[in-house]
Design a protein around this motif. Structure first.
Motif, mmCIF file in Angstrom:
data_model
loop_
_atom_site.group_PDB
_atom_site.id
_atom_site.type_symbol
_atom_site.label_atom_id
_atom_site.label_comp_id
_atom_site.label_asym_id
_atom_site.label_seq_id
_atom_site.Cartn_x
_atom_site.Cartn_y
_atom_site.Cartn_z
ATOM 1 N N HIS A 110 5.572 -27.249 20.626
ATOM 2 C CA HIS A 110 4.124 -27.464 20.567
ATOM 3 C C HIS A 110 3.399 -26.415 19.718
ATOM 4 O O HIS A 110 2.213 -26.578 19.428
ATOM 5 C CB HIS A 110 3.532 -27.477 21.986
ATOM 6 N N LEU A 111 4.079 -25.359 19.333
ATOM 7 C CA LEU A 111 3.431 -24.259 18.606
ATOM 8 C C LEU A 111 2.792 -24.680 17.277
ATOM 9 O O LEU A 111 1.654 -24.268 16.998
ATOM 10 C CB LEU A 111 4.401 -23.105 18.399
ATOM 11 N N PRO A 112 3.454 -25.482 16.423
ATOM 12 C CA PRO A 112 2.800 -25.852 15.155
ATOM 13 C C PRO A 112 1.471 -26.577 15.357
ATOM 14 O O PRO A 112 0.480 -26.276 14.685
ATOM 15 C CB PRO A 112 3.830 -26.747 14.459
ATOM 16 N N ARG A 113 1.426 -27.513 16.286
ATOM 17 C CA ARG A 113 0.182 -28.243 16.538
ATOM 18 C C ARG A 113 -0.867 -27.330 17.166
ATOM 19 O O ARG A 113 -2.061 -27.446 16.878
ATOM 20 C CB ARG A 113 0.447 -29.453 17.422
ATOM 21 N N LEU A 114 -0.431 -26.423 18.015
ATOM 22 C CA LEU A 114 -1.381 -25.460 18.595
ATOM 23 C C LEU A 114 -1.977 -24.579 17.505
ATOM 24 O O LEU A 114 -3.176 -24.291 17.520
ATOM 25 C CB LEU A 114 -0.693 -24.602 19.660
ATOM 26 N N ARG A 115 -1.130 -24.153 16.558
ATOM 27 C CA ARG A 115 -1.632 -23.313 15.457
ATOM 28 C C ARG A 115 -2.659 -24.085 14.617
ATOM 29 O O ARG A 115 -3.685 -23.535 14.234
ATOM 30 C CB ARG A 115 -0.481 -22.838 14.577
ATOM 31 N N ARG A 116 -2.360 -25.349 14.311
ATOM 32 C CA ARG A 116 -3.305 -26.147 13.515
ATOM 33 C C ARG A 116 -4.636 -26.307 14.251
ATOM 34 O O ARG A 116 -5.702 -26.170 13.662
ATOM 35 C CB ARG A 116 -2.704 -27.513 13.193
ATOM 36 N N TYR A 117 -4.563 -26.596 15.541
ATOM 37 C CA TYR A 117 -5.791 -26.773 16.317
ATOM 38 C C TYR A 117 -6.564 -25.457 16.401
ATOM 39 O O TYR A 117 -7.789 -25.445 16.252
ATOM 40 C CB TYR A 117 -5.464 -27.310 17.710
ATOM 41 N N ALA A 118 -5.857 -24.372 16.603
ATOM 42 C CA ALA A 118 -6.526 -23.061 16.672
ATOM 43 C C ALA A 118 -7.204 -22.746 15.350
ATOM 44 O O ALA A 118 -8.337 -22.249 15.328
ATOM 45 C CB ALA A 118 -5.513 -21.975 17.032
ATOM 46 N N HIS A 119 -6.545 -23.044 14.241
ATOM 47 C CA HIS A 119 -7.154 -22.770 12.932
ATOM 48 C C HIS A 119 -8.382 -23.636 12.711
ATOM 49 O O HIS A 119 -9.377 -23.184 12.143
ATOM 50 C CB HIS A 119 -6.135 -22.989 11.812
ATOM 51 N N SER A 120 -8.347 -24.873 13.211
ATOM 52 C CA SER A 120 -9.534 -25.722 13.067
ATOM 53 C C SER A 120 -10.696 -25.211 13.914
ATOM 54 O O SER A 120 -11.857 -25.420 13.568
ATOM 55 C CB SER A 120 -9.206 -27.169 13.443
ATOM 56 N N LEU A 121 -10.393 -24.526 15.000
ATOM 57 C CA LEU A 121 -11.457 -23.993 15.852
ATOM 58 C C LEU A 121 -12.080 -22.723 15.282
ATOM 59 O O LEU A 121 -13.302 -22.559 15.305
ATOM 60 C CB LEU A 121 -10.919 -23.695 17.261
ATOM 61 N N VAL A 122 -11.250 -21.799 14.781
ATOM 62 C CA VAL A 122 -11.773 -20.487 14.405
ATOM 63 C C VAL A 122 -11.828 -20.242 12.901
ATOM 64 O O VAL A 122 -12.479 -19.307 12.455
ATOM 65 C CB VAL A 122 -10.980 -19.344 15.078
ATOM 66 N N ARG A 123 -11.142 -21.060 12.098
ATOM 67 C CA ARG A 123 -11.172 -20.954 10.636
ATOM 68 C C ARG A 123 -10.774 -19.576 10.118
ATOM 69 O O ARG A 123 -11.312 -19.086 9.143
ATOM 70 C CB ARG A 123 -12.551 -21.308 10.092
#
Length: 179
Positions: A11-24
């Motif tokens: 799940h880490l890759p998707r978590l990283r993508r979502y985190a980047h979309s939240l904090v940029r």
């Protein structure tokens, strides 16, 4: 109860993508992923095996992010004196004065320029519509509006006209007397 640590890695890759979309911001996104995983491990006793692990992790991440945003809002921010000049919105009084100054400048235009400029800028008519309404050639409409705009710019830029906010005298500050 199961140990979810062994199920987190996919799940880490998707978590990283979502985190980047939240904090940029890549470092902040990594921190958010780390705090999400830490929270998931701390609260794994709340996870039910028959539910969606990815959805549970995303919910934790969303809540972690929202909590961090709230935390940051409570921390007072220190701003330099230079930055204070750029913070905030323009005062509404200036807009009223600017509008009055522009109206005064438009009133100084020759009638044939002022009429066409107002038909175009205020009434929203196209050049060809103005030409048909007034009964003059299209090129004349274009040149008169161009001259009107050029004259307006010159009037508002010239300090002798006393038009425009930049040329209005600022009130003198009271001098402080010390005995």
């Amino acid at each position: 109860m199961t140990n979810i640590a062994q199920h987190l890695e996919p799940h880490l890759p998707r978590l990283r993508r979502y985190a980047h979309s939240l904090v940029r911001n890549a470092p902040a996104a990594d921190d958010l992923v780390q705090s999400t995983i830490l929270r998931a491990l701390e609260k794994q006793h709340h996870y039910r095996v028959d539910t969606n692990l990815h959805g549970w992790l995303m919910t934790i991440m969303h809540n972690e992010h929202a909590n961090e945003v709230r935390r940051q809002m409570r921390i007072p921010s220190h701003v330099t004196a230079d930055a204070l000049e750029k913070v905030g919105t323009r005062s509404t009084q200036d807009a009223v004065v600017e509008l009055r100054e522009i109206r005064n400048a438009v009133a100084r235009l020759p009638v044939n320029q002022r009429e066409l400029l107002l038909l175009h800028s205020v009434d929203g008519l196209r050049y060809d519509e103005i030409a048909a309404r007034i009964g003059i050639p299209l090129g004349t409409v274009q040149s008169r509006i161009w001259r009107a705009r050029t004259t307006l710019r010159a009037l508002l830029a010239d300090p002798k006209t006393k038009l425009g906010l930049a040329h209005q005298g600022r009130p003198q500050q009271a001098e402080m007397w010390v005995n």
